[in-house]
Motif scaffolding. Structure first.
Motif, short mmCIF file in Angstrom:
data_model
loop_
_atom_site.label_atom_id
_atom_site.label_comp_id
_atom_site.label_asym_id
_atom_site.label_seq_id
_atom_site.Cartn_x
_atom_site.Cartn_y
_atom_site.Cartn_z
N TYR A 211 0.81 -1.21 0.00
CA TYR A 211 0.00 0.00 0.00
C TYR A 211 0.85 1.27 0.00
O TYR A 211 0.31 2.36 -0.11
CB TYR A 211 -0.94 0.04 1.21
CG TYR A 211 -2.07 -0.96 1.13
CD1 TYR A 211 -2.93 -0.98 0.04
CD2 TYR A 211 -2.28 -1.87 2.15
CE1 TYR A 211 -3.97 -1.90 -0.03
CE2 TYR A 211 -3.32 -2.78 2.09
CZ TYR A 211 -4.15 -2.78 1.00
OH TYR A 211 -5.18 -3.68 0.92
N LEU B 98 -1.64 9.76 -10.71
CA LEU B 98 -2.10 8.38 -10.88
C LEU B 98 -1.30 7.60 -11.91
O LEU B 98 -1.01 6.43 -11.72
CB LEU B 98 -3.58 8.36 -11.28
CG LEU B 98 -4.57 8.73 -10.18
CD1 LEU B 98 -5.99 8.66 -10.73
CD2 LEU B 98 -4.43 7.83 -8.99
N ILE C 51 0.20 3.81 -11.76
CA ILE C 51 -0.17 2.79 -12.75
C ILE C 51 1.08 2.19 -13.37
O ILE C 51 1.22 0.97 -13.49
CB ILE C 51 -1.10 3.40 -13.82
CG1 ILE C 51 -2.46 3.71 -13.19
CG2 ILE C 51 -1.24 2.49 -15.03
CD1 ILE C 51 -3.37 4.58 -14.04
N LYS D 7 3.17 -0.01 -10.84
CA LYS D 7 2.59 -1.34 -10.59
C LYS D 7 2.47 -2.15 -11.88
O LYS D 7 1.97 -3.27 -11.86
CB LYS D 7 1.20 -1.21 -9.94
CG LYS D 7 1.22 -0.57 -8.56
CD LYS D 7 1.98 -1.40 -7.57
CE LYS D 7 1.07 -2.40 -6.92
NZ LYS D 7 1.72 -3.21 -5.91
N MET E 148 0.45 -1.89 -14.39
CA MET E 148 -0.94 -2.28 -14.63
C MET E 148 -1.20 -2.39 -16.13
O MET E 148 -0.66 -1.62 -16.93
CB MET E 148 -1.88 -1.24 -14.04
CG MET E 148 -1.86 -1.16 -12.54
SD MET E 148 -3.06 0.08 -11.97
CE MET E 148 -2.48 0.32 -10.30
N VAL F 196 -6.72 -2.60 -16.26
CA VAL F 196 -6.60 -2.37 -14.82
C VAL F 196 -6.29 -0.90 -14.53
O VAL F 196 -6.81 -0.32 -13.57
CB VAL F 196 -5.54 -3.31 -14.19
CG1 VAL F 196 -5.30 -2.97 -12.73
CG2 VAL F 196 -6.00 -4.76 -14.32
N GLY F 197 -5.48 -0.28 -15.37
CA GLY F 197 -5.21 1.15 -15.22
C GLY F 197 -6.48 1.97 -15.33
O GLY F 197 -6.69 2.92 -14.56
N PHE G 1 -8.49 1.51 -12.14
CA PHE G 1 -7.86 2.28 -11.07
C PHE G 1 -8.25 3.77 -11.18
O PHE G 1 -8.65 4.39 -10.19
CB PHE G 1 -6.35 2.10 -11.16
CG PHE G 1 -5.57 2.73 -10.06
CD1 PHE G 1 -5.64 2.26 -8.77
CD2 PHE G 1 -4.72 3.80 -10.32
CE1 PHE G 1 -4.91 2.84 -7.75
CE2 PHE G 1 -3.98 4.38 -9.32
CZ PHE G 1 -4.07 3.90 -8.02
N LYS G 2 -8.16 4.31 -12.38
CA LYS G 2 -8.51 5.72 -12.58
C LYS G 2 -9.99 5.97 -12.30
O LYS G 2 -10.35 6.96 -11.65
CB LYS G 2 -8.15 6.18 -13.99
CG LYS G 2 -6.66 6.26 -14.24
CD LYS G 2 -6.31 6.90 -15.57
CE LYS G 2 -6.93 6.22 -16.74
NZ LYS G 2 -6.57 6.82 -18.04
N CYS H 214 -11.98 4.26 -10.37
CA CYS H 214 -12.22 4.14 -8.92
C CYS H 214 -11.80 5.42 -8.20
O CYS H 214 -12.50 5.91 -7.32
CB CYS H 214 -11.45 2.96 -8.34
SG CYS H 214 -12.12 1.36 -8.76
N TYR H 215 -10.67 5.96 -8.60
CA TYR H 215 -10.14 7.15 -7.93
C TYR H 215 -11.06 8.36 -8.13
O TYR H 215 -11.28 9.12 -7.20
CB TYR H 215 -8.73 7.46 -8.45
CG TYR H 215 -8.09 8.59 -7.70
CD1 TYR H 215 -7.50 8.38 -6.46
CD2 TYR H 215 -8.10 9.88 -8.22
CE1 TYR H 215 -6.92 9.41 -5.76
CE2 TYR H 215 -7.53 10.92 -7.52
CZ TYR H 215 -6.95 10.69 -6.29
OH TYR H 215 -6.39 11.73 -5.61
#
Length: 74
Positions: free
Chosen positions: A11, A20, A24, A27, A29, A33-34, A37-38, A40-41
């Motif tokens: 984390y 972000l 990305i 990790k 991604m 998945v990237g 992630f975006k 969700c943010y």
């Protein structure tokens, strides 16, 4: 990696991460998945879109990522 319920190393945000895209890339991604992630943010915060739009986008890209794993993925 096991977690004892406390803060875990996966984390931690790299010191070099300023946005972000840095996370990305750090990790490694995939495109899907990237995008998850975006979405969700920013959930419900992007001008001109709704929370439902972002949730549908998350589902869309999650389904694409699952399809790439193939039928035998557990």
């Amino acid at each position: 990696m096991k977690s004892d319920g406390g803060s875990s190393s996966y984390y931690l945000i790299p010191e070099t991460a300023k946005e972000l895209m840095d996370l990305i890339e750090n990790k490694r991604m995939s495109f899907a998945v990237g995008n998850i992630f975006k979405a969700c943010y920013r959930l419900g915060s992007k001008s001109g879109t709704s929370k439902a739009y972002d949730l549908r986008k998350i589902i869309y890209f999650a389904e694409r990522e699952l399809a790439m794993l193939g039928p035998l993925a557990g």
